[in-house]
Structures are given as structure tokens and as C-alpha cells.
Design a protein around this motif. Structure first.
Motif: not given
Lengths: 907, 111
Positions: A77-91
Motif C-alpha cells: 500500500e505504501t509503495l502504491w501511495q509513494d508511486l502515486k505521490f512520485g508521479l504527482r511530483l514528476l508531473r
């Protein structure tokens, strides 16, 4: 049981998350209430009790986080959250994301493409039944052999094959095969397809199924071949017949002989040769029909077959090889050609057969391209390293910028591990996206590479599906790069004391000089690696240039080769020379033709013949008999190729059959065989196996020319008049020199040939193209290493630019003070460039050491160039320095234009 | 005067929880209280280790939980031992007794 429960609990946590969270909240609230009640019972008032209980419990969120951390699903779950957060940062950071993904995609794509080729050529097994049971049967350690070699895999003669088939014991099934070209055209310009001769056991042994009709059986490969049929490959069937099912029974014309099509092989079957495919298969017994007088099957000195077998259960390759070795004396005795002289025969009878594993097929490409491909993979790996260093640099810069965010989060109760995980998830995201684009890129790049290695006469076929190895390789690359560029910045970003960071206001103090050091180290290693790549690129480029500028002893341009095959006329020996003279006369008469001549061997075409030379009119030589290369040519051959005469004269119409034997030799012949004598007074005889010719008189000496390929040492070459050849060929290879565009001659030559012989087959090739085709490998290496070198220099420039800009940013105050104290723009620029030159010099020195250590691997691929070539190193260092200075001039310039007031006021 | 509170020996919390639940099902607060009472205040269990331990033991299959009404009519999550949990408790008790006896012997010899 407990595992199941754990799994069920975890899945519940993932999919019924809200309920699980609600229950947890409720439970903790209950606990708090109970604690408060208890404390009130002991005499605290309500507020005191609540406060005490809260302190006892600690932060509610961090407690919940602790509970969640016990279960495995929270990791996902945290990995998923982290990935989502990371994607937002990259955007939010599109330019950073684009730069990172592009450089990763290029790096990973290049690596994957080359690995894909290596995998296809080297690692993969044949798509046939139980390929690991297959072994190739050939003579062990054969160095020299005498006879006619007509195939890429000239392992055996037909006589040897017959003996092996009847005497071997280690294989349940064996077959012989040979690659060839078939002319499917009924007349006129040839239609060449890739053909295979195979013995009747071929398809059975390999376990290949027909896609249509039936495949060849041993009964189809009988003496005289009464019922020979042809098999099509699946792709040829699709390509030429559109996959029509009524193709069975239709006639295929091979060299004007009709063969009924009896079947189509399975779709994925491309033969046993990796790197090439086939179009049409016919049984061995059809060879005498198709090749007529040139038949290899009937000749005992024709080497044209290779053999493979499927091991019997319980037999190892070694045991089968031992059995073959044991029966070798008998086999070679039985297959001994009558044409051999004593020394030929002695060598032949000493051969020993052996067997080697052939589960991954056989391939001359492998031999030719394996080393270059591994080298290219290493170069591509360096590029990826440089790209990773760049990313690490960018992320380090971001780490400094995000120090505050991290400090804040830690103060709020996030653990360092948790923050690291989040940062690494961002890097992983970059790596995965980069790898995905890279894999897409790789597909196209590897196809392009194969296409660039194919030539008109030798199309390559490499089966390059994605398999688990390529997939695993790309995934591993993505993870590796992620670790390479992600870990250090993540450690850096989270290695902060929350209090200190939050208290710092504005820009930080000058703390972290050592941290800045890591970024410098990265840039220095980028420069060192780039230098290595640039040295490699320049070495290959210069080697290719050496080959291209090499004087082969004749001109390369403006020469057309027309091969007019008049086999169908069935002319007797005496009439062949006359007919080819007639063709030559007509070619010379065509408008625009400056000179023309025929030759048995077109130089640098890859064909050649060599015979023993006995100097003098009589007697046997002492010791080893010298060997020379031969060519049978018409008058004007040297005029056409513009090879200068050093002495004597050209052939003329008087040098005919019946006239005294005459020869023209090259310089090397004189240097090696007739030192210090007047060449024009010399004679020699030619020994072809057990036949020794009448003496030849040397009438001319020409300049040295390359014979088989550009890289070879010069051979002694003997030219004799075609008219004095006892066994004239049934075709005329005419070399035509013209100032007109070569394409404009084609139709005139075609018309001429069809007038002379309506049945003639004509093949055209450009001499220049043919020579160029021989340099494919060199061109490939030069192009790819050049591409990698430029890419590496570019990436390093970006890295350097980043670091210098960062340095300027950090030293703003200092620069401001210097300027306020009167430092001029020049001195500021010098200050910044001094930093660059320090990094550059350390990088270059390391790079030279690295390049010297690694360039040895390329030594065997270089032509007329040492891997330690000084000029190359100088050029590489110079160009890299230029790029580096350019990259740091921009920030230096910016620093110099700094307004000291602004810089200082910011403090 | 109760003994001074002390930290738990590493790894013993799980055993204590299992032991506490041997006789009857209890909720989290009850378990914490019971451990504190029986140890005469020597062990004070903080929620930060208690709740993660519940989750861990539940996942290991040694505990089960269900929502029940408490004595004063509120809902609470009750934990109870599973058959596996009983077996685990037996094993851990035996092991503990063995180690405690051994440590005691060593300490006697020393003093």
C-alpha cells in the motif's frame, strides 16, 4: 493454516481497508476512554486524565502507523501511495522528468537493443524439438584442406557424409545440409532465393512439423532423385504465394529444372543457422540435377555439407565424439579423393571427426559479431552509467532543495526508512518509465541494426522476439540504475536533523562542502567514462577511415560487375571461351563503356582460389611448396581496374589455348618467390592437387592488389589468360568501367545479353557496393561507438553544467563580495572556469587510464591502428575539453553578470 | 509499596498476552491492566507495543478477535486464543521455565 490466515487478513486489509481502519480507530478510542476513566477513578479531573492518557498513548497517527507496519499489505500500500505521490511530483517537474526519462530511455534502450541481438545470435536455442540433444559433426581442428569450398559451412564432402551416416553410433538420427542460392527465374535477370540442400532425415531429426502438405522423408532423398520435391519456408509461402493452399503440386523452377512443391514448413522454423533464414529446401539428391557439370555431390573434393545429429538417449556429446574419432581412419580412407597428391592425402587421412553441442544452432555471424556485440554492450553500459550519474546529480540537487520538506516530515513523526522508501519509489518510477520507453526503442533499434548488416546478396534474418532473458535484462537494468542513482540522494535527503533544518532560515550556511564533494566525484567519473567512450568512437572511426582510404591496388568507383550465366546453352569447353569473348566484345561496343574485361574471380568479392606454385621448368621444390592466389582474366583486366603495370605487357589475343602458357604476377609474388631475379625471365608450374601444369612464362608484373578482403596481408597473385584455362566456366563475369552512371548501362547490357543468348541469367552488382559490404562490421562499430561517444559527451556536459551552476549559486555571496571589492568580470569567469578545469583534468587523467586499460579489447577489430594511438587520445581529450568549457561558460557568464548589490542584499 | 516498573524482556510481551488470554477473552485495555496488576506494577505495557503485538499475533494465527459488549455496555474488540495459540503458549512457557531455571542456577553459583 497460519499462512492462509495471514494472506486472508492482508487481503482484507487491502480491499476492505475502510472497515479495517474504522475498527482500528474504534479500538484505540475504546482504549483511550478506558484509560481516562481509570485515571478519573483515581482522582484526576477529566482534563488532566485526558491529557495524561494522550501522553501515555503517544501520537495517534504514529501508533496507527506502527500497527499497520506489522502487516505485509501495508508495504504494497505504501509503495502504491509513494508511486502515486512520485508521479504527482514528476508531473509538477516536467522538465526534470523529461530529461531523466529521456536519458534513461536512451541508455536502457541501447543496452537492451544490443542485448537483444546478442541473445538472438548467441544465447537462444533453436525453435525445434529438444534442441539440447543436437550436436554438430565436423573435423576437429581442421586448419587447411584441399578441394572446392562452396558453402558457409563446408564441413564435409558427400563421400564423407555417406560414410558417417552408415558408421556412427551415438546419434539416433543424423542429417546433412548445406546453404546455397537458387535461381528461380525461368530466364533473363536472375531471381535469387535462399536455398538449403538437406538430406532426407533433416525434418525428422529436428522434429519440424509441416504447416501444409508434407515435409521431406528419407525416401525422398534417394539416388537419382526420381521424385524430388521442394519445401517452402512459411514466410516465403506467405510472401510469394500469399499463403494460398493450392500451392501444393505447383512447379518451382530451380535453375530451369521443375520441382513440385510438396509442403510448407512450420511458421517458426528458420533452419539450423542462426542469423539467416531459408526460402526453399530441396533434397541433396537434386544437387546433380540443378548444378549439372559443377555438381559437388559427384565430386569427391567438393566440401559443401555440414552435419548434425540427435544424440541417442544416454549418450553424451563427448561419448559420441569419441566414437566418431574412433571410426575416423576408416571414414577418411574410404572418402579419400583420387585427385589428391601425396601431401594432400597425408593431411586428409590424419583428420579426426568430432562433435560439439549445437542446441543454439550454428552461425558464422556469431563468430563474426559476438565480440563486437559484447564490446558494444559494454560501451552502452558505460553510457547508462553516465546517464545514471547525471540523474544522481539532479536528484542530489533536489535533495538539497527538499531538505526542509524532509525535516518537516521527520518532525511530524515519519521514520527515516519510510522517507527513504518514498524517495526510492520516485527513483523506481523514473527507472520503470525509462525502461519501458527504452524497451520500445530497443525493438526498433535492434531491427535497424539487423537491417544495416543485411546486404542485397546476403539478407540476414534474426528472430528477435522478447524472451525472458531480454525481459529480465531490462528489468535488472532498471533496478540497477534506480539503485545507482537513487540511493545516494535518498540517503542525503533524509540524513538531516529535523530541528536544524527547520531552524535554518533563507539559504543555508556554507555547511555541506563535503556533500558537494559527492557531486564533483560524479562529474569527474562522467568525464572519465566519456573520454573512454570518445576514445573508442575515434578509434573505430579512424580504423574505418583507414580501410576506406586504403589503396587496394585498383579503383573502387565506377565499375559495374555483370555476371552473365550461359549454362543453359550447354556449350562444350572449347566454345565457352569463344562465347564469353563474344559477350565481352558486345559489352565493349556499348556506348559509355570505357573498358571491360572478364575475370574468374572478382577481387574482394570473397571468392578465391589458391594453388601450389613450383618455380622453374622442372624439379620438386625443397621444403614447403609456396602457395599463390589465382585468377583467370581476359586482356584489359588491369586497364579496366586501373592497376598499373610495373614491368612487361598485358595479355593479348595471341595468348590462346595452344600458344605458350603465359602469366602476369604481382609484386608480392616477386618479393616472396623470385627475389633478386629478372621476373620476365622466370617460369613456374602450377600444381593442382595431383596434376602439375606445363611451365608458365612470366610476361608482366603488376602492382599489388587486395584479393579476398581489404584487411588481408598481401598474397602473391598469379593471373593467367582465361583463354588458356582448361576448364572454362559457363558464365562470364564482366567488369565494366564507365564514366556514365552505372544504372544507365543496365538496360543496354540486358538487351545485349538477351540478343546473344535469350536463355542467359544476368546478375548485376556494383563493385563499390561489394567492397563496402565487406566493411559492414567496421561501419557498425564506427557508427554505434560514435553515437555512444557523442551521447556520453552530451550527458557529461549536462552534468558539468549542473554542478557548475550549483557551485555558482552557492558562492553567490562570495562572488558578490569579490565584485563589490572590485573584481572584474574576467576574474569571476576565471574563478568559475578554474573549478571546471580542476574537475576536467582529474576526469581526463582518470579517463585516459581507463581507456588505455579497456581499449585493448578493441585491438583485433582495428585496422592499421594501435589501441594506444596518441592522436586519438589527444583528439578525444581536446573535444571533451571543448564541450566541458562550453558547458561551464554559461554559468560562469551568469556569475560574472551578477549585480553585487542584489547578491549581497539577499543575505 | 509496589515494585519499581521495568521494561519487558525482549520477546516476552507476546507470551504475556497469550498467558493473559488463557482463561478468558479480553479487550486490549483489559489485557494491559491485567498484565500490570498481576506483575504488581513491574510491567507497564504501552499501547505502542501492545497493539502492533495484537496485529502480529492475529496474523500468526494465535489470536482471534471479535467485537463484544463490555461489562459497562460499550462495544470493544475482544481477543481470544486459538488452538494454535494454546499450543504456542505451552511451548513458550516450557522454554521460559527452562531458561529461567538455568539463569537462576548460574546466578546462584555466582553469588
Amino acid at each position: 493454516m497460519s499462512l492462509l490466515r495471514n494472506l486472508a487478513g492482508g487481503l482484507r486489509g487491502l480491499f476492505r481497508k475502510e472497515q479495517v481502519e474504522r475498527e482500528m480507530d474504534e479500538e484505540l478510542r475504546g482504549y483511550l476512554d478506558a484509560t481516562v476513566k481509570e485515571k478519573m477513578r483515581r482522582g484526576m479531573n477529566r482534563d488532566e486524565a485526558l491529557r495524561a492518557a494522550r501522553i501515555e498513548m503517544g501520537g495517534a497517527e504514529s501508533l496507527k502507523e506502527q500497527i499497520r507496519a506489522v502487516s505485509w499489505e501495508s508495504v504494497i500500500e505504501t509503495l502504491w501511495q509513494d508511486l502515486k505521490f512520485g508521479l504527482r511530483l514528476l508531473r509538477f517537474n516536467t522538465s526534470f522528468a523529461a530529461a531523466a526519462i529521456l536519458s534513461l530511455a536512451l541508455g536502457i534502450g541501447a543496452n537492451t537493443a544490443i542485448f537483444q541481438l546478442l541473445d538472438a545470435v548467441r544465447l537462444r536455442t533453436l525453435p525445434v524439438k529438444s534442441p539440447q540433444e543436437l550436436a554438430r559433426i565436423a573435423i576437429d581442428h581442421r586448419t587447411d584442406a584441399s578441394g572446392h569450398f562452396t558453402s558457409r559451412y563446408s564441413d564435409l564432402t558427400y563421400a564423407m557424409w555417406e560414410q558417417i551416416r552408415s558408421q556412427q553410433q551415438g546419434f539416433s538420427n543424423i542429417f546433412a545440409w548445406g546453404p546455397t542460392h537458387f535461381n528461380l527465374s525461368p530466364a533473363g535477370e536472375v531471381h535469387i532465393v535462399q536455398g538449403l540442400w538437406v538430406s532426407g532425415e533433416f525434418f525428422q531429426t529436428l522434429g519440424v512439423e509441416p504447416a501444409l502438405g508434407s515435409l521431406l522423408l528419407p525416401s525422398d532423398d534417394q539416388h537419382e532423385c526420381a521424385s524430388a520435391g521442394a519445401i517452402l519456408s512459411y514466410s516465403y509461402w506467405q510472401r510469394e504465394y500469399g499463403g494460398q493452399r493450392d500451392v501444393l503440386g505447383r512447379k518451382l523452377t530451380i535453375s530451369r529444372h521443375p520441382f513440385p512443391i510438396i509442403g510448407v514448413a512450420a511458421p517458426d522454423f528458420y533452419g539450423v543457422e542462426v542469423g539467416r533464414s531459408f526460402d526453399v529446401v530441396v533434397p541433396l539428391c537434386a544437387e546433380p540435377v540443378i548444378d549439372g557439370d559443377d555438381s559437388q555431390l559427384k565430386s569427391r573434393i567438393g566440401w559443401w555439407l555440414a552435419a548434425m545429429g540427435r544424440l541417442k538417449p544416454g549418450w553424451s556429446v563427448e561419448r559420441a565424439a569419441a566414437q566418431l574419432r574412433a571410426i575416423s581412419p576408416g571414414i577418411f580412407q574410404a572418402a579419400l579423393p583420387a585427385e589428391f597428391n601425396v601431401s594432400n592425402a597425408k593431411q586428409f587421412l590424419q583428420y579426426k571427426l568430432g562433435a560439439s553441442p549445437a542446441g543454439s544452432g550454428i552461425s558464422d555471424l556469431r563468430h563474426q559479431f559476438e565480440d563486437p556485440l559484447w564490446l558494444l554492450l559494454a560501451l552502452a553500459g558505460l553510457v547508462l552509467l553516465i546517464a545514471s550519474a547525471n540523474l544522481a546529480n539532479l536528484l542530489l540537487a533536489r535533495a538539497s532543495a527538499r531538505k526542509k520538506e524532509m525535516g518537516m516530515r521527520m518532525a511530524m513523526g515519519a521514520s527515516r526508512a519510510r522517507l527513504m522508501r518514498q524517495l526510492l519509489a520516485e527513483s523506481l518510477l523514473l527507472a520503470i518509465i525509462g525502461a519501458a520507453f527504452g524497451a520500445l526503442l530497443a525493438r526498433n533499434v535492434s531491427q535497424m541494426l539487423v537491417a544495416s548488416l543485411s546486404t542485397q546478396h546476403d539478407p540476414l534474418f534474426v528472430d528477435m522476439g522478447m524472451d525472458w532473458r531480454v525481459l529480465g535484462f531490462t528489468t535488472a537494468l532498471a533496478l540497477l540504475t534506480c539503485i545507482l542513482f537513487g540511493v545516494a540522494p535518498a540517503l542525503r535527503a533524509t540524513g538531516v536533523a529535523p530541528g536544524a533544518v527547520l531552524m535554518e532560515s533563507g539559504r543555508g550556511a556554507t555547511q555541506g562542502r563535503s556533500r558537494f564533494g559527492l557531486r564533483r566525484i560524479l562529474v569527474v567519473s562522467q568525464i572519465a567514462l566519456s573520454l573512454t567512450l570518445l576514445v573508442g568512437a575515434l578509434l573505430f572511426a579512424r580504423s574505418l577511415n583507414n580501410l576506406a582510404k586504403l589503396d587496394p591496388g585498383f579503383r573502387r568507383d565506377g565499375i559495374l560487375v555483370a555476371d552473365i550465366d550461359f549454362t543453359a546453352r550447354h556449350l562444350p569447353n572449347e566454345a565457352r571461351v569463344a562465347f564469353s569473348d563474344e559477350l565481352l566484345r558486345r559489352v565493349r561496343a556499348i556506348l559509355g563503356v570505357d573498358a571491360a574485361a572478364t575475370a574468374a574471380i572478382v577481387p574482394l568479392s570473397g571468392d578465391g582460389m589458391a594453388h601450389d606454385v613450383l618455380m622453374g621448368d622442372t624439379g620438386e621444390p625443397e621444403g614447403d611448396t609456396p602457395v599463390a592466389a589465382f585468377n583467370y582474366v581476359s586482356p584489359d583486366f588491369f586497364e579496366t581496374l586501373q592497376t598499373p603495370f610495373l614491368a612487361g605487357r598485358d595479355f593479348d589475343e595471341h595468348d590462346r589455348a595452344g600458344a605458350p602458357n603465359v602469366a602476369i604476377v604481382n609484386e608480392s609474388f616477386i618479393k616472396k618467390l623470385a627475389v633478386g631475379k629478372d621476373p620476365l625471365a622466370m617460369t613456374f608450374r602450377v600444381r593442382r592437387m595431383n596434376r602439375t601444369s606445363a611451365p608458365y612464362q612470366i610476361i608482366g608484373v603488376v602492382k599489388d592488389t587486395k584479393y579476398i578482403d581489404l584487411r588481408e596481408e598481401l598474397w602473391p597473385v598469379v593471373y593467367t589468360p582465361r583463354a588458356q584455362n582448361e576448364n572454362p566456366a559457363t558464365d562470364a563475369q564482366i567488369l565494366i568501367r564507365s564514366r556514365a552512371p552505372l544504372a544507365s548501362l543496365l538496360s543496354a547490357i540486358k538487351t545485349m545479353a538477351s540478343q546473344a543468348d535469350p536463355d542467359a541469367d544476368i546478375t548485376f552488382s556494383s563493385f563499390h557496393q561489394m567492397i563496402d559490404d565487406g566493411l559492414l562490421r567496421d561501419r557498425l562499430m564506427a557508427r554505434l561507438s560514435g553515437f555512444f561517444g557523442v551521447l556520453a559527451a552530451l550527458l557529461s556536459a549536462i552534468g558539468l553544467y549542473g554542478v557548475i551552476s550549483y557551485m555558482v549559486e552557492r558562492r553567490r555571496n562570495e562572488i558578490g563580495i569579490r565584485m563589490a571589492l572590485g573584481a572584474g568580470q574576467q576574474s569571476i569567469i576565471r574563478l568559475v572556469l578554474r573549478e571546471t578545469s580542476l574537475l576536467l583534468v582529474i576526469g581526463l587523467v582518470t579517463g585516459v587510464a581507463l581507456a588505455l586499460a579497456t581499449a585493448k579489447a578493441a585491438a583485433s577489430m582495428l585496422f592499421d591502428l594501435k589501441p594506444t594511438d596518441l592522436l586519438t587520445y589527444l583528439l578525444a581529450a581536446l573535444s571533451l575539453s571543448a564541450v566541458a568549457v562550453l558547458a561551464s561558460f554559461l554559468p560562469a557568464h551568469r556569475a560574472a553578470r551578477l549585480d553585487p548589490m542584489v547578491a549581497l542584499r539577499n543575505e | 509499596m509496589p515494585d519499581k516498573p521495568s521494561g519487558l524482556v525482549q520477546g516476552t510481551l507476546d507470551m504475556l498476552i497469550l498467558k493473559t488470554l488463557q482463561l478468558e477473552a479480553m479487550h486490549g485495555y483489559g489485557i494491559a491492566m491485567r498484565i500490570e496488576q498481576i506483575s504488581k506494577g513491574v510491567f507497564q505495557v504501552n499501547p505502542g507495543s501492545l497493539f502492533p503485538a495484537f496485529r502480529r499475533l492475529e496474523r500468526a494465527g494465535w489470536l482471534m478477535s471479535e467485537w463484544r459488549d463490555t461489562e459497562n455496555n460499550r462495544r470493544a474488540k475482544y481477543y481470544l486464543l486459538t488452538a494454535q495459540g494454546r499450543k504456542q503458549l505451552k511451548g513458550e512457557t516450557r522454554e521460559w521455565a527452562r531458561q529461567a531455571a538455568a539463569i537462576a542456577r548460574i546466578l546462584e553459583v555466582e553469588s
